[in-house]
Scaffold this active site. Structure first.
Site, PDB file in Angstrom:
ATOM      1  N   ARG A  82     130.597  21.708  30.795  1.00  0.00           N
ATOM      2  CA  ARG A  82     130.859  21.669  32.234  1.00  0.00           C
ATOM      3  C   ARG A  82     130.551  23.042  32.823  1.00  0.00           C
ATOM      4  O   ARG A  82     130.790  24.070  32.166  1.00  0.00           O
ATOM      5  CB  ARG A  82     132.304  21.258  32.515  1.00  0.00           C
ATOM      6  CG  ARG A  82     132.614  19.810  32.105  1.00  0.00           C
ATOM      7  CD  ARG A  82     134.010  19.405  32.515  1.00  0.00           C
ATOM      8  NE  ARG A  82     134.349  18.073  32.044  1.00  0.00           N
ATOM      9  CZ  ARG A  82     134.107  16.939  32.698  1.00  0.00           C
ATOM     10  NH1 ARG A  82     133.518  16.995  33.877  1.00  0.00           N
ATOM     11  NH2 ARG A  82     134.456  15.768  32.206  1.00  0.00           N
ATOM     12  N   HIS A 118     132.860   9.897  36.651  1.00  0.00           N
ATOM     13  CA  HIS A 118     133.010   9.490  38.048  1.00  0.00           C
ATOM     14  C   HIS A 118     131.741   8.807  38.554  1.00  0.00           C
ATOM     15  O   HIS A 118     131.798   7.753  39.210  1.00  0.00           O
ATOM     16  CB  HIS A 118     133.328  10.703  38.922  1.00  0.00           C
ATOM     17  CG  HIS A 118     134.762  11.124  38.881  1.00  0.00           C
ATOM     18  ND1 HIS A 118     135.375  11.597  37.738  1.00  0.00           N
ATOM     19  CD2 HIS A 118     135.719  11.165  39.858  1.00  0.00           C
ATOM     20  CE1 HIS A 118     136.640  11.890  38.000  1.00  0.00           C
ATOM     21  NE2 HIS A 118     136.873  11.646  39.272  1.00  0.00           N
ATOM     22  N   ARG A 171     130.682  15.985  42.824  1.00  0.00           N
ATOM     23  CA  ARG A 171     131.012  16.408  41.463  1.00  0.00           C
ATOM     24  C   ARG A 171     130.283  17.693  41.082  1.00  0.00           C
ATOM     25  O   ARG A 171     130.812  18.511  40.327  1.00  0.00           O
ATOM     26  CB  ARG A 171     130.676  15.297  40.464  1.00  0.00           C
ATOM     27  CG  ARG A 171     131.400  13.994  40.708  1.00  0.00           C
ATOM     28  CD  ARG A 171     132.893  14.145  40.684  1.00  0.00           C
ATOM     29  NE  ARG A 171     133.393  14.374  39.337  1.00  0.00           N
ATOM     30  CZ  ARG A 171     134.633  14.718  39.059  1.00  0.00           C
ATOM     31  NH1 ARG A 171     135.518  14.892  40.026  1.00  0.00           N
ATOM     32  NH2 ARG A 171     135.029  14.902  37.804  1.00  0.00           N
ATOM     33  N   HIS A 177     130.349  19.144  37.099  1.00  0.00           N
ATOM     34  CA  HIS A 177     129.179  18.588  36.417  1.00  0.00           C
ATOM     35  C   HIS A 177     127.908  19.310  36.826  1.00  0.00           C
ATOM     36  O   HIS A 177     127.800  19.813  37.954  1.00  0.00           O
ATOM     37  CB  HIS A 177     129.010  17.104  36.743  1.00  0.00           C
ATOM     38  CG  HIS A 177     130.034  16.213  36.103  1.00  0.00           C
ATOM     39  ND1 HIS A 177     130.067  15.978  34.741  1.00  0.00           N
ATOM     40  CD2 HIS A 177     131.055  15.497  36.629  1.00  0.00           C
ATOM     41  CE1 HIS A 177     131.071  15.166  34.471  1.00  0.00           C
ATOM     42  NE2 HIS A 177     131.693  14.859  35.589  1.00  0.00           N
TER      43      HIS A 177
END
Length: 358
Positions: A82, A118, A171, A177
């Protein structure tokens, strides 16, 4: 490794650009990140669709559960970093001058980053909803209806892609991300949803089939984890990284760990199977009241209200195994409430009202 570092470094540049130039849209982007939260499938989308169309509602849970299970397995295989912790640990920046990425209360996800859960959850459930809506218009035969179907098709798919792009940007904006991870998530979600367009057996599955599916998903995931652990590969490697580099320890949530998502999904699938195969469901949703618009509206309203109240119930997190057990029970209770308990209570209420009027 060099190609991946280049992909990550370019992703960091995109994140910095978004955080600098789209700061004014922070509230909207945070909201879209919540829209893409897979948990909304069980607490918002499913209660709405199940009473409108039980076939679509059932498919939605299956797609969400199997999609999130595949997401977990892919994350364990791909070992995706991440952004918020990668920039702190990479050696590609000279003189220790790592870029500064802003973090938010929803940034500190603890699982691996690829593919985005997500993005995958949002794309699969919205794909189910759009294709379900279009299935009604595709049957229209006259010329004006065909034109209306084409307009509806264009409108709904435009909405679909606007939502997916917004979720993906959100995101990336919060540094959870990299761009390639959300893109992979969107297309993986579409593939899972499309696969269930050709799997009618889920509509006639009995409770035994639900239990067998639950056991298979759990045993496979646990076995995969244990086998790799024996090979000295820690699939929970991302959790200490998240705890180390999260700007605020309070933003770390056990609910975002890989096994928390697995337990939550298995509970939801079990609750659906229990509800659909219960006498309460057969009496209420298969009875004469099930065709009434008033019955469906009352079920939707009562289900949504009940599930929102359930969200206020906080599961204790001091003991991990207790958290997983209670999370399973809570997740199972949600579809059971929507499918059986609420419709049965509404059925009894309407029957009592009809008797008084007579």
């Amino acid at each position: 490794s060099i190609k991946m570092d280049l992909l990550h470094s370019n992703g960091v540049l995109i994140i910095q650009h978004l955080q600098r130039d789209y700061r004014a849209y922070q509230d909207f982007l945070n909201f879209m990140s919540h829209v893409g939260d897979p948990r909304n499938i069980f607490s918002i989308y499913f209660p709405l669709w199940f009473q409108l169309n039980q076939v679509v509602g059932t498919k939605m849970i299956w797609v969400a559960v199997i999609g999130d299970w595949f997401n977990l397995i892919f994350k364990w295989i791909l070992f995706g970093h991440r952004p918020y912790w990668w920039v702190q640990e990479t050696m590609i920046y000279p003189n220790q001058s790592s870029p500064c990425l802003e973090q938010f209360p929803i940034t500190c996800e603890t699982g691996p980053g690829s593919p985005s859960g997500h993005a995958m959850g949002s794309s699969c459930v919205w794909y189910v909803m759009v294709t379900a809506a279009l299935s009604y218009t595709v049957r229209w035969k006259d010329k004006s209806a065909v034109t209306l179907h084409r307009l509806t098709w264009s409108f709904l798919w435009s909405i679909f892609w606007i939502i997916q792009i917004s979720v993906c940007i959100s995101r990336v904006f919060i540094a959870t991300h990299f761009p390639h991870q959300v893109i992979l998530g969107v297309f993986a979600g579409i593939l899972v949803a499309e696969a269930f367009e050709h799997t009618p057996a889920i509509q006639t599955a009995n409770l035994r089939m639900y239990i067998k599916t639950n056991l298979f998903l759990f045993i496979f995931a646990l076995g995969f984890y244990l086998v790799l652990k024996l090979l000295d590969i820690d699939l929970l490697w991302s959790v200490p990284k998240a705890k180390k580099w999260c700007a605020n320890p309070d933003w770390i949530n056990i609910d975002t760990t890989p096994f928390a998502g697995l337990v939550r999904n298995l509970g939801a699938l079990f609750g659906l199977g229990l509800g659909i195969n219960s006498e309460m469901f057969i009496t209420s949703c298969k009875g004469k009241n099930s065709c009434k618009i008033s019955f469906r509206i009352l079920c939707i309203a009562a289900s949504l209200a009940t599930l929102q109240l359930c969200n206020f119930i906080k599961i204790p997190t001091h003991t991990e195994y207790l958290f997983y057990m209670l999370s399973f029970c809570k997740s199972a209770a949600m579809p059971l409430t929507v499918v059986a308990i609420v419709p049965y209570c509404v059925h009894l209420l309407m029957r009592t009202t009809e008797k008084k009027l007579n």
